[in-house]
Design a protein around this motif. Structure first.
Motif, PDB file in Angstrom:
ATOM      1  N   THR A   9       0.804  -1.220   0.000  1.00 36.47           N
ATOM      2  CA  THR A   9       0.000   0.000   0.000  1.00 36.47           C
ATOM      3  C   THR A   9       0.840   1.274   0.000  1.00 36.47           C
ATOM      4  O   THR A   9       0.365   2.331  -0.407  1.00 36.47           O
ATOM      5  CB  THR A   9      -0.928   0.025   1.225  1.00 36.47           C
ATOM      6  OG1 THR A   9      -0.130  -0.106   2.418  1.00 36.47           O
ATOM      7  CG2 THR A   9      -1.927  -1.125   1.168  1.00 36.47           C
ATOM      8  N   CYS A  10       2.089   1.211   0.470  1.00 38.71           N
ATOM      9  CA  CYS A  10       2.937   2.400   0.515  1.00 38.71           C
ATOM     10  C   CYS A  10       4.404   1.990   0.559  1.00 38.71           C
ATOM     11  O   CYS A  10       4.749   0.910   1.062  1.00 38.71           O
ATOM     12  CB  CYS A  10       2.597   3.283   1.726  1.00 38.71           C
ATOM     13  SG  CYS A  10       2.473   2.390   3.295  1.00 38.71           S
ATOM     14  N   SER A  55      -0.231   4.050   5.323  1.00 37.09           N
ATOM     15  CA  SER A  55       0.778   5.092   5.114  1.00 37.09           C
ATOM     16  C   SER A  55       1.937   4.866   6.071  1.00 37.09           C
ATOM     17  O   SER A  55       1.779   4.222   7.111  1.00 37.09           O
ATOM     18  CB  SER A  55       0.175   6.486   5.341  1.00 37.09           C
ATOM     19  OG  SER A  55      -0.398   6.576   6.645  1.00 37.09           O
ATOM     20  N   SER A 107      -2.782   9.177   5.998  1.00 35.18           N
ATOM     21  CA  SER A 107      -1.441   9.717   5.752  1.00 35.18           C
ATOM     22  C   SER A 107      -0.774  10.050   7.071  1.00 35.18           C
ATOM     23  O   SER A 107      -1.434  10.309   8.076  1.00 35.18           O
ATOM     24  CB  SER A 107      -1.514  10.968   4.857  1.00 35.18           C
ATOM     25  OG  SER A 107      -2.414  11.915   5.407  1.00 35.18           O
ATOM     26  N   CYS A 202      -1.958  13.071   1.480  1.00 33.52           N
ATOM     27  CA  CYS A 202      -0.504  13.251   1.587  1.00 33.52           C
ATOM     28  C   CYS A 202      -0.161  14.349   2.575  1.00 33.52           C
ATOM     29  O   CYS A 202      -0.904  15.317   2.748  1.00 33.52           O
ATOM     30  CB  CYS A 202       0.103  13.560   0.211  1.00 33.52           C
ATOM     31  SG  CYS A 202      -0.621  14.989  -0.617  1.00 33.52           S
ATOM     32  N   SER A 261      -0.843  13.173  -4.661  1.00 30.84           N
ATOM     33  CA  SER A 261       0.333  13.351  -3.814  1.00 30.84           C
ATOM     34  C   SER A 261       0.924  14.736  -4.037  1.00 30.84           C
ATOM     35  O   SER A 261       0.588  15.422  -5.003  1.00 30.84           O
ATOM     36  CB  SER A 261       1.392  12.276  -4.129  1.00 30.84           C
ATOM     37  OG  SER A 261       1.833  12.389  -5.473  1.00 30.84           O
TER      38      SER A 261
END
Length: 338
Positions: A9-10, A55, A107, A202, A261
């Motif tokens: 996912t990140c 995140s 985030s 973000c 982002s």
């Protein structure tokens, strides 16, 4: 491969050449990029968060990893390999959940600001002024905060407790100031207002104490995260001496659909963002150099109509002061937002 079959996912690559991956199964995995090239089956360092990872952020200069989860918590781990468990398990330091509801932490960011921008001594009523000619990136002494953005558009922040003897996060008490005495009135956790009107996708920061947040409502907001010190008169009226409360400076619009982002340039003069409408927007905060025309002595700004006072008044009326609105003039600030 260590990440084979996992829904990632990140991703984050830190300054020490390590790849950090957050996965939907609730795990975080860390691999040295060199090992991925040189070893057939590199063994990752791992951590379990108990809920899907949405995140993450890593700051190797204070040995901290922050992970935002679908359950709404932000899990903190040490990035110091010397503190790993026997099977390469990252050492868990703490968990932070500023919202009572299980709203996903979409985030997260670990944000620094120079101590030189903060004067928290009792004999000084206010912060020192921001100096745009100063290279804050080169400074060595920083305070740090943890910032998280949620699916409901809300933003929360809390100071981090740094052990300045080792220049790393305090492993025993990472959240807050670490000062349990009555002498410190510093707010431990705050909600940043105004919130976004969509999921916060973000968060990025600069070492000058500036935060940038973006959301699916198509807006970007610029925040000053530097603590302030109240005046003696305000303290006498019951106001806390020290206040950590990030302030929204202004907002930027422009996206008709989701903003994905945002990132800042190395010199802090440009902000780049992308949207799901295949649009990339660059906000330039540098100050154009005015050149004087040899024939009439006027600057470029004069020739563009700035010598007309009536036009200036009209422009001021049109610009507006709404935070988060489509204010085109706010795209060109006078100074770097670093």
């Amino acid at each position: 491969a260590p990440l084979a079959g996992k829904a990632v996912t990140c991703l984050k690559i830190d300054g020490e050449g390590r790849l950090w991956a957050g996965c939907y199964d609730g795990t975080v995995q860390c691999l040295h990029l060199a090992n991925l090239v040189n070893e057939k089956d590199p063994k990752p360092r791992t951590a379990s968060c108990g809920s899907a990872v949405l995140s993450l952020d890593v700051r190797e200069d204070i040995d901290l990893v922050a992970v935002g989860t679908a359950s709404g918590s932000v899990e903190l781990f040490s990035s110091d390999e010397d503190l790993d468990g026997e099977k390469g398990q990252l050492r868990r330091l703490d968990s932070w959940k500023p919202k009572a509801e299980n709203i996903p932490a979409r985030s997260v960011a670990i944000a620094p600001f120079p101590i030189s921008l903060c004067d928290l001594s009792e004999d000084s009523p206010s912060n020192s002024d921001f100096d745009d000619s100063r290279d804050y990136e080169a400074e060595e002494d920083f305070m740090w905060s943890l910032v998280s953005g949620y699916m409901d558009g809300s933003l929360h922040a809390i100071p981090l407790n740094i052990n300045y003897d080792s220049d790393s996060i305090d492993e025993d008490c990472p959240l807050g100031t670490g000062d349990e005495s009555e002498a410190s009135d510093l707010d431990e956790s705050v909600e940043m207002r105004p919130p976004h009107n969509g999921p916060v996708t973000c968060i990025t920061s600069r070492k000058g104490g500036i935060l940038v947040t973006g959301a699916q409502d198509g807006t970007i907001r610029i925040w000053d995260s530097t603590p302030r010190c109240a005046s003696d008169a305000s303290v006498n009226q019951g106001v806390a001496r020290e206040s950590y409360d990030p302030r929204c400076l202004y907002g930027l619009g422009g996206y008709k659909v989701w903003l994905g982002s945002a990132s800042t340039s190395g010199d802090g003069l440009r902000l780049v963002s992308d949207g799901s409408d295949n649009t990339i927007i660059v906000h330039d905060f540098s100050v154009p150099e005015e050149t004087e025309d040899e024939n009439d002595g006027r600057t470029d700004g004069d020739r563009n109509g700035n010598d007309d006072d009536d036009d200036d008044d009209d422009d001021d009326d049109d610009d507006g002061d709404d935070v988060g609105g489509n204010n085109a003039a706010s795209q060109y600030g006078e100074d770097s937002f670093m």
